[in-house]
Design a protein around this motif. Structure first.
Motif, mmCIF file in Angstrom:
data_model
loop_
_atom_site.group_PDB
_atom_site.id
_atom_site.type_symbol
_atom_site.label_atom_id
_atom_site.label_comp_id
_atom_site.label_asym_id
_atom_site.label_seq_id
_atom_site.Cartn_x
_atom_site.Cartn_y
_atom_site.Cartn_z
ATOM 1 N N LEU A 45 0.876 -1.154 0.000
ATOM 2 C CA LEU A 45 0.000 0.000 0.000
ATOM 3 C C LEU A 45 0.917 1.208 0.000
ATOM 4 O O LEU A 45 1.811 1.303 0.852
ATOM 5 N N ILE A 46 0.750 2.109 -0.954
ATOM 6 C CA ILE A 46 1.659 3.239 -1.127
ATOM 7 C C ILE A 46 0.865 4.536 -1.099
ATOM 8 O O ILE A 46 -0.194 4.633 -1.726
ATOM 9 N N CYS A 47 1.393 5.520 -0.370
ATOM 10 C CA CYS A 47 0.781 6.845 -0.345
ATOM 11 C C CYS A 47 1.849 7.850 0.061
ATOM 12 O O CYS A 47 2.978 7.474 0.369
ATOM 13 N N HIS A 48 1.479 9.142 0.060
ATOM 14 C CA HIS A 48 2.445 10.137 0.518
ATOM 15 C C HIS A 48 1.746 11.297 1.208
ATOM 16 O O HIS A 48 0.552 11.519 1.037
ATOM 17 N N GLY A 49 2.563 11.986 2.008
ATOM 18 C CA GLY A 49 2.148 13.226 2.650
ATOM 19 C C GLY A 49 3.063 14.334 2.165
ATOM 20 O O GLY A 49 4.114 14.077 1.569
ATOM 21 N N THR A 50 2.672 15.570 2.438
ATOM 22 C CA THR A 50 3.435 16.701 1.914
ATOM 23 C C THR A 50 4.464 17.260 2.896
ATOM 24 O O THR A 50 5.273 18.102 2.511
ATOM 25 N N ASN A 51 4.433 16.795 4.153
ATOM 26 C CA ASN A 51 5.443 17.222 5.130
ATOM 27 C C ASN A 51 5.639 16.123 6.165
ATOM 28 O O ASN A 51 4.855 15.170 6.230
ATOM 29 N N GLU A 52 6.688 16.251 6.958
ATOM 30 C CA GLU A 52 7.046 15.206 7.917
ATOM 31 C C GLU A 52 5.933 14.956 8.936
ATOM 32 O O GLU A 52 5.647 13.810 9.285
ATOM 33 N N ARG A 53 5.313 16.018 9.417
ATOM 34 C CA ARG A 53 4.245 15.863 10.408
ATOM 35 C C ARG A 53 3.089 15.036 9.837
ATOM 36 O O ARG A 53 2.528 14.173 10.514
ATOM 37 N N GLN A 54 2.714 15.308 8.599
ATOM 38 C CA GLN A 54 1.628 14.554 7.985
ATOM 39 C C GLN A 54 2.024 13.094 7.773
ATOM 40 O O GLN A 54 1.213 12.183 8.001
ATOM 41 N N VAL A 55 3.255 12.847 7.343
ATOM 42 C CA VAL A 55 3.735 11.473 7.146
ATOM 43 C C VAL A 55 3.633 10.701 8.462
ATOM 44 O O VAL A 55 3.142 9.566 8.505
ATOM 45 N N GLN A 56 4.072 11.310 9.559
ATOM 46 C CA GLN A 56 3.981 10.665 10.870
ATOM 47 C C GLN A 56 2.530 10.404 11.251
ATOM 48 O O GLN A 56 2.193 9.330 11.765
ATOM 49 N N SER A 57 1.671 11.369 10.997
ATOM 50 C CA SER A 57 0.256 11.240 11.328
ATOM 51 C C SER A 57 -0.394 10.103 10.541
ATOM 52 O O SER A 57 -1.182 9.317 11.092
ATOM 53 N N ILE A 58 -0.065 9.975 9.268
ATOM 54 C CA ILE A 58 -0.606 8.900 8.436
ATOM 55 C C ILE A 58 -0.157 7.541 8.963
ATOM 56 O O ILE A 58 -0.962 6.630 9.145
ATOM 57 N N ALA A 59 1.148 7.407 9.228
ATOM 58 C CA ALA A 59 1.685 6.135 9.701
ATOM 59 C C ALA A 59 1.078 5.748 11.052
ATOM 60 O O ALA A 59 0.714 4.582 11.274
ATOM 61 N N ARG A 60 0.949 6.708 11.941
ATOM 62 C CA ARG A 60 0.336 6.426 13.249
ATOM 63 C C ARG A 60 -1.132 6.030 13.100
ATOM 64 O O ARG A 60 -1.626 5.165 13.821
ATOM 65 N N ALA A 61 -1.826 6.665 12.165
ATOM 66 C CA ALA A 61 -3.234 6.331 11.930
ATOM 67 C C ALA A 61 -3.382 4.892 11.436
ATOM 68 O O ALA A 61 -4.300 4.179 11.856
ATOM 69 N N VAL A 62 -2.475 4.455 10.564
ATOM 70 C CA VAL A 62 -2.505 3.068 10.088
ATOM 71 C C VAL A 62 -2.276 2.128 11.266
ATOM 72 O O VAL A 62 -3.028 1.164 11.461
ATOM 73 N N LYS A 63 -1.264 2.421 12.066
ATOM 74 C CA LYS A 63 -0.955 1.592 13.245
ATOM 75 C C LYS A 63 -2.152 1.528 14.184
ATOM 76 O O LYS A 63 -2.563 0.440 14.610
ATOM 77 N N ASP A 64 -2.730 2.666 14.501
ATOM 78 C CA ASP A 64 -3.869 2.723 15.420
ATOM 79 C C ASP A 64 -5.075 1.967 14.862
ATOM 80 O O ASP A 64 -5.748 1.234 15.591
ATOM 81 N N LYS A 65 -5.366 2.140 13.570
ATOM 82 C CA LYS A 65 -6.509 1.468 12.941
ATOM 83 C C LYS A 65 -6.333 -0.051 12.990
ATOM 84 O O LYS A 65 -7.286 -0.786 13.254
ATOM 85 N N MET A 66 -5.107 -0.514 12.774
ATOM 86 C CA MET A 66 -4.857 -1.952 12.828
ATOM 87 C C MET A 66 -5.065 -2.472 14.254
ATOM 88 O O MET A 66 -5.716 -3.496 14.460
ATOM 89 N N GLU A 67 -4.515 -1.757 15.222
ATOM 90 C CA GLU A 67 -4.649 -2.182 16.618
ATOM 91 C C GLU A 67 -6.114 -2.180 17.056
ATOM 92 O O GLU A 67 -6.537 -3.076 17.781
ATOM 93 N N GLU A 68 -6.897 -1.191 16.614
ATOM 94 C CA GLU A 68 -8.328 -1.136 16.937
ATOM 95 C C GLU A 68 -9.065 -2.356 16.397
ATOM 96 O O GLU A 68 -10.088 -2.757 16.944
#
Length: 123
Positions: A45-68
């Motif tokens: 699964l490939i995607c991108h963000g436009t800045n470091e903060r957004q990249v971190q937020s996306i990755a954390r959201a994936v992690k959190d969604k999986m754990e949920e």
């Protein structure tokens, strides 16, 4: 380009991860069927963000969604630098890029033999 249909479980996991990316406004979300072209994972699964903060937020959201959803996150790499974050879900690897790194590494071209998988979000 050939379209591949996944098993229900894999499709659900892939779409959950894509939904998490989309919720954080990830751009150009796409999935590739890697089964015939790589031993690393069955799907990317490939995607991108436009800045470091957004990249971190996306990755954390994936992690959190999986754990949920009681789905194991085997590994999370690159979160600190937030230029290319890998979220390892076993058979599925989520690549969350900073836009500059995505353009540079161009995984879609590198793995051009892989078929694109339809997603319910990000299109």
């Amino acid at each position: 380009m050939e379209v591949i249909i996944l098993t229900k479980n894999s499709l659900e996991i892939l779409n959950l991860a894509a939904e998490a990316c989309d919720d954080k406004r990830a751009e150009d979300i796409m999935a590739l069927d890697m089964e015939q072209v790589s031993l690393v994972a069955d799907y990317f699964l490939i995607c991108h963000g436009t800045n470091e903060r957004q990249v971190q937020s996306i990755a954390r959201a994936v992690k959190d969604k999986m754990e949920e959803n009681d789905i194991a996150v085997k590994r999370l790499e690159g979160l600190e630098q937030a230029r290319w974050v890998l979220v390892d879900l076993g058979d599925i690897v989520c690549h969350v890029f900073h836009i500059d790194e995505r353009q540079y590494y161009n995984l879609e071209r590198l793995w051009g033999d892989a078929s694109q998988v339809p997603l319910e979000v990000g299109q």
